[in-house]
Design an enzyme around this catalytic site. Sequence first.
Site, mmCIF file in Angstrom:
data_model
loop_
_atom_site.group_PDB
_atom_site.id
_atom_site.type_symbol
_atom_site.label_atom_id
_atom_site.label_comp_id
_atom_site.label_asym_id
_atom_site.label_seq_id
_atom_site.Cartn_x
_atom_site.Cartn_y
_atom_site.Cartn_z
ATOM 1 N N GLY A 162 -2.204 40.706 53.573
ATOM 2 C CA GLY A 162 -1.913 39.470 54.303
ATOM 3 C C GLY A 162 -2.851 38.379 53.829
ATOM 4 N NE ARG A 163 -2.169 33.691 58.263
ATOM 5 C CZ ARG A 163 -1.543 34.444 59.169
ATOM 6 N NH1 ARG A 163 -1.919 35.702 59.377
ATOM 7 N NH2 ARG A 163 -0.554 33.949 59.878
ATOM 8 C CB ILE A 164 -7.955 38.806 55.519
ATOM 9 C CG1 ILE A 164 -8.096 37.812 56.693
ATOM 10 C CG2 ILE A 164 -9.303 39.422 55.149
ATOM 11 C CD1 ILE A 164 -8.457 38.450 58.040
ATOM 12 N NE ARG A 185 3.637 44.880 57.920
ATOM 13 C CZ ARG A 185 3.294 44.069 58.907
ATOM 14 N NH1 ARG A 185 3.665 44.358 60.126
ATOM 15 N NH2 ARG A 185 2.592 42.975 58.710
ATOM 16 C CB ILE A 244 -13.000 44.057 57.191
ATOM 17 C CG1 ILE A 244 -11.879 43.794 56.179
ATOM 18 C CG2 ILE A 244 -14.352 44.141 56.516
ATOM 19 C CD1 ILE A 244 -11.913 42.398 55.568
ATOM 20 C CB ALA A 245 -8.314 46.908 59.138
ATOM 21 N NE ARG A 246 -8.651 44.756 65.778
ATOM 22 C CZ ARG A 246 -9.053 43.588 65.275
ATOM 23 N NH1 ARG A 246 -9.869 43.572 64.228
ATOM 24 N NH2 ARG A 246 -8.646 42.461 65.808
ATOM 25 C CD GLU A 275 -14.892 47.187 67.319
ATOM 26 O OE1 GLU A 275 -15.009 47.661 66.176
ATOM 27 O OE2 GLU A 275 -14.681 45.991 67.537
ATOM 28 C CG HIS A 293 -15.405 43.544 65.145
ATOM 29 N ND1 HIS A 293 -14.420 44.220 65.810
ATOM 30 C CD2 HIS A 293 -14.763 42.563 64.447
ATOM 31 C CE1 HIS A 293 -13.232 43.682 65.559
ATOM 32 N NE2 HIS A 293 -13.424 42.674 64.724
ATOM 33 C CB ILE A 294 -20.527 40.274 62.315
ATOM 34 C CG1 ILE A 294 -21.007 41.179 61.170
ATOM 35 C CG2 ILE A 294 -21.220 40.586 63.624
ATOM 36 C CD1 ILE A 294 -22.459 40.930 60.752
HETATM 37 C C1 8YV Z 1 -13.024 38.929 66.048
HETATM 38 C C2 8YV Z 1 -11.224 39.943 64.583
HETATM 39 O O1 8YV Z 1 -14.269 38.377 65.901
HETATM 40 O O2 8YV Z 1 -9.924 37.985 64.713
HETATM 41 C C3 8YV Z 1 -9.936 39.222 64.703
HETATM 42 O O3 8YV Z 1 -8.898 39.895 64.810
HETATM 43 O O4 8YV Z 1 -11.254 41.102 64.404
HETATM 44 C C4 8YV Z 1 -12.505 39.185 64.658
HETATM 45 O O5 8YV Z 1 -12.374 37.982 64.009
HETATM 46 C C5 8YV Z 1 -13.110 40.124 66.931
HETATM 47 O O6 8YV Z 1 -11.856 40.586 67.270
HETATM 48 C C6 8YV Z 1 -13.924 39.866 68.181
HETATM 49 O O7 8YV Z 1 -13.232 39.154 69.162
#
Ligand code: 8YV
Length: 328
Positions: A162-164, A185, A244-246, A275, A293-294
Amino acid sequence: MSLVAAGSLLRVLVARAVFPDIIDALRDIADVETTPDDAISSPEALRRRMADKHGAFITGSERIDAALLDACPLLKVVSTMTVGVDHIDLAACRARGVTVTHAPDVLTETTADFGFALLLAAARRIGDAERYLRAGQWTKWSVDLFAGADVHGATLGIVGMGRIGQAIARRAVHGFGMRVLYHNRSPLQPAVAQALHATYCDLSTLLRDSHHVLLALPYSPAAYHLIGAAQLAQMRRGATLVNIARGGVVDEAALAQALHSGHLGAAGLDVFEGEPAVNPVLLSAPRLVLTPHIASSSLPTRRAMAQLAVDNLRAVLQGRAPLTPVQG
Ligand code: 8YV
């Protein structure tokens, strides 16, 4: 058309302590309940606080589900300052006529920067090396001290284009001379993929052929433990995994095992399954960089995310179209 009769004020909950000067922009249209102590509301407390509200400003910490929505009969809009919406039951919102907005685009480049930073930190063992130096263990130079893997010129596999993912691909190709494989996908438009010099492949091929694998896909139940023991075994020996996803995308116990065995060269995680709790198996795993998660956390970007969430709230509460509604 405004959502309440003239004379009565709209009510909005701002569920966490976010930039007061940005939140102030809601006060001319709504009575705003803020959270100055930045406490995370329990589900019961959130239900209580949202029960009489027309709008809610939330972050990734607040879970919006059917039970909560049923307790909020006046609710018209949920505006999250995140791009990800896995904490929101979209179908339940749709069924109740609640508009959901999110914050795409404004965080793309900052998050891509961080994804790359985590890749570099993991592959080049920056975390371990810094801890070693600070612990006073550096007594002499040695030829293979924290010798990691090269990032430049290597093959990067991006899962989720996607964008990221695309912003990461640009950095990889133009900044680091990398070859980029991606899994998504659906494949990108040929012209887009060509401009990114990115080649589509299935997940197994990507895992087998990449020196470094970076996860940047949106979370859905289908993505749960997408990277488990079998997928880690498919990765090249010495490869790096960055998430950096979930957190739920990676089986954390299997990842720890792959690091202990030496099969994986390194890993970097910014997201975790439970988390802010972190599975203890990760804390004792070697060659692993962990951050809380930064990825989107530069000050200008966090402010832009909050501003967009406020702008979306204002739009919906004033009867205008939101800037960035969640589609689907
Ligand atoms: C958030 C993120 O900082 O935007 C998202 O989906 O994962 C991060 O940018 C995080 O969800 C905390 O709220």
